[in-house]
Design a protein around this motif. Structure first.
Motif, short mmCIF file in Angstrom:
data_model
loop_
_atom_site.label_atom_id
_atom_site.label_comp_id
_atom_site.label_asym_id
_atom_site.label_seq_id
_atom_site.Cartn_x
_atom_site.Cartn_y
_atom_site.Cartn_z
N LEU A 316 0.84 -1.21 0.00
CA LEU A 316 0.00 0.00 0.00
C LEU A 316 0.87 1.26 0.00
CD1 LEU A 316 -2.76 -1.08 2.54
CD2 LEU A 316 -3.09 -0.66 0.10
N HIS A 317 1.98 1.20 0.71
CA HIS A 317 2.88 2.35 0.76
C HIS A 317 3.52 2.60 -0.60
CE1 HIS A 317 6.09 5.05 1.98
NE2 HIS A 317 6.96 4.22 1.44
N GLU A 318 4.06 1.56 -1.19
CA GLU A 318 4.76 1.73 -2.47
C GLU A 318 3.78 2.08 -3.59
OE1 GLU A 318 7.52 -1.31 -3.40
OE2 GLU A 318 8.53 -1.21 -1.46
N GLY A 319 2.52 1.74 -3.40
CA GLY A 319 1.52 2.11 -4.38
C GLY A 319 0.96 3.50 -4.17
N GLY A 320 1.48 4.20 -3.14
CA GLY A 320 1.05 5.56 -2.88
C GLY A 320 -0.22 5.68 -2.07
N GLN A 321 -0.70 4.57 -1.49
CA GLN A 321 -1.93 4.60 -0.72
C GLN A 321 -1.69 4.84 0.77
OE1 GLN A 321 -5.02 4.14 -2.44
NE2 GLN A 321 -3.50 4.52 -4.05
N LEU A 322 -0.48 4.52 1.24
CA LEU A 322 -0.21 4.58 2.68
C LEU A 322 1.07 5.36 2.95
CD1 LEU A 322 -0.82 3.53 5.60
CD2 LEU A 322 0.65 1.57 5.06
N GLU A 323 0.99 6.25 3.91
CA GLU A 323 2.16 7.02 4.35
C GLU A 323 2.09 7.08 5.87
OE1 GLU A 323 5.68 8.63 3.82
OE2 GLU A 323 4.39 8.11 2.11
N PRO A 324 3.12 6.66 6.58
CA PRO A 324 4.44 6.23 6.15
C PRO A 324 4.46 4.76 5.71
CG PRO A 324 4.29 6.10 8.51
CD PRO A 324 2.97 6.65 8.05
N LYS A 325 5.69 4.23 5.59
CA LYS A 325 5.85 2.87 5.08
C LYS A 325 5.33 1.83 6.05
CE LYS A 325 9.31 -0.28 3.13
NZ LYS A 325 10.73 -0.44 2.74
N THR A 326 5.52 2.06 7.34
CA THR A 326 5.11 1.08 8.34
C THR A 326 4.05 1.67 9.28
OG1 THR A 326 6.91 1.75 9.83
CG2 THR A 326 7.34 -0.09 8.32
N VAL A 327 3.10 0.83 9.65
CA VAL A 327 2.08 1.20 10.63
C VAL A 327 1.97 0.04 11.62
CG1 VAL A 327 0.78 2.68 9.08
CG2 VAL A 327 0.23 0.25 9.20
N ASP A 328 1.20 0.24 12.65
CA ASP A 328 1.06 -0.77 13.69
C ASP A 328 0.09 -1.86 13.22
OD1 ASP A 328 1.01 -2.23 16.01
OD2 ASP A 328 -0.23 -0.81 17.13
N VAL A 329 0.59 -2.78 12.37
CA VAL A 329 -0.28 -3.83 11.85
C VAL A 329 -0.71 -4.81 12.94
CG1 VAL A 329 0.58 -3.69 9.49
CG2 VAL A 329 1.71 -5.21 11.12
N GLU A 330 0.08 -4.93 14.00
CA GLU A 330 -0.30 -5.84 15.08
C GLU A 330 -1.61 -5.42 15.72
OE1 GLU A 330 2.57 -7.00 17.98
OE2 GLU A 330 4.24 -6.87 16.58
N ASN A 331 -1.95 -4.16 15.59
CA ASN A 331 -3.19 -3.65 16.14
C ASN A 331 -4.39 -3.95 15.24
OD1 ASN A 331 -5.10 -0.89 16.48
ND2 ASN A 331 -4.33 -1.79 18.39
N CYS A 332 -4.13 -4.53 14.07
CA CYS A 332 -5.20 -4.81 13.11
C CYS A 332 -5.83 -6.19 13.32
CB CYS A 332 -4.66 -4.75 11.68
SG CYS A 332 -4.17 -3.10 11.12
#
Length: 358
Positions: A316-332
């Motif tokens: 999602l980040h490299e596709g321009g959908q998400l900024e920054p590159k990392t988010v707290d995915v463990e919370n998902c």
């Protein structure tokens, strides 16, 4: 009192007590509203099987099945707690974890479709051979609220493709958009494209970028309050689904028939043998992805791999959908209930499936 009257009186008391107990049992069952991201189709066969085979009832659950038009329309219902359990794609949840975004208090508790269910389908005689060929073309999606849209945009950005995305719905409306060449490619989920093939249209699937193809697709989510307050309800729901998945793997034809009994208007007319064979093919297009477990290891129903979540966020980040590159995915997501999902006798379920008579 005569012996006859005494026996009759006892019989009436027993009948009344039985009725009262049945009423109490019914009242004690927990009502659950389940929301799918489309209308109920053959991709939802295990869900319907869990209902009709009594697996939900065994867990004390009364599950109502509902269909919505994409993740974007399902999520508000879950936030309002009008829908208890949903079946969305993960991108919406990941994007809500970005800085400055409103964090959705929704979390995954069961990984259902363990690899990507989204495809790019073109007519068999189309000159398009790869996703790179879609530059300047028109891509049909179910709706702009569908969960695949952010990932499709990410893939196009990754490839430098400038394509126009238009909503075409699902089913016959979407199929007509492709066959009439109003769109160049159809970007729907596996079962939809298999349905189009079963109706006699020859199509090809354009190769996905490997990094996107490996991403898991839909899973079961619940409000964080429900995960905290009613984990036993979610454990029972997931266990019922796991049982139904084992049953359907052992007897796919029976499960397709169960779906048509629940939704008779979805059963096509025609030769029974062909209709059933086509139904199994359509169902299997999604179902096989529910069985995408690591080879050589015991199946852990509902389990998530953190690396796949990180890969999803990076895509999602490299596709321009998400900024920054990392988010707290463990919370998902949570794997806390995974051990309870497998707490049943799988061999017994297989035997039931093989002996099942509709």
């Amino acid at each position: 009192m005569s012996t006859f009257r005494l026996r009759l009186s006892r019989l009436l008391l027993v009948t009344a007590a039985s009725a009262l107990m049945a009423g109490q049992a019914s009242a004690a069952s927990t009502k659950i509203v389940y929301g799918n991201v489309t209308e109920m189709t053959l991709s939802q066969v295990p869900m319907v099987a869990a209902k009709r085979l009594g697996y939900f009832a065994e867990e004390g659950l009364d599950v109502e099945l509902m269909g919505f038009k994409g993740t974007g329309t399902l999520m508000p219902q879950m936030l309002a707690k009008r829908v208890d359990i949903g079946y969305p794609n993960p991108d919406t949840l990941i994007l809500s974890r970005a800085p400055g975004k409103e964090k959705l208090p929704i979390k995954y508790f069961y990984n259902a479709t363990r690899s990507s269910g989204w495809e790019f389908a073109v007519l068999d005689d189309s000159p398009l051979k790869s996703l790179k060929d879609l530059n300047g073309k028109t891509v049909g999606v179910g709706a702009m609220t569908f969960g695949n849209v952010p990932i499709t945009k990410a893939a196009f950005k990754d490839l430098g493709v400038n394509a126009t995305m238009v909503p075409v719905g699902v089913g016959s409306a979407a199929f007509l958009a492709l066959t009439s060449k109003r769109i160049d490619v159809l970007n729907l989920f596996d079962a939809q494209h298999a349905t189009l093939e079963a109706e006699g249209t020859k199509i090809r699937r354009l190769p996905q970028l490997p990094r996107y193809e490996a991403l898991f697709s839909n899973g079961f989510v619940a409000h964080e309050d429900m995960i905290r307050d009613k984990p036993e309800v979610l454990a029972g729901f997931g266990r019922a689904i796991a049982k139904a998945t084992v049953f359907c793997e052992a007897n796919r034809e029976a499960c397709v028939k169960l779906f048509w009994k629940e939704y008779p208007n979805t059963k096509p007319s025609g030769d029974e043998a062909k209709v059933l064979a086509d139904g199994v093919k359509i169902f299997s297009a999604r179902f096989d992805k529910m069985l995408s477990f690591p080879t050589g290891k015991p199946r852990q129903w509902g389990s998530f791999d953190q690396k796949v979540w990180l890969d999803f966020a990076e895509a999602l980040h490299e596709g321009g959908q998400l900024e920054p590159k990392t988010v707290d995915v463990e919370n998902c997501y949570t794997n806390a209930l995974v051990p309870k999902f497998s707490d049943f006798d799988a061999a017994k379920i297989v035997a039931q499936a093989k002996a099942f008579k509709d």
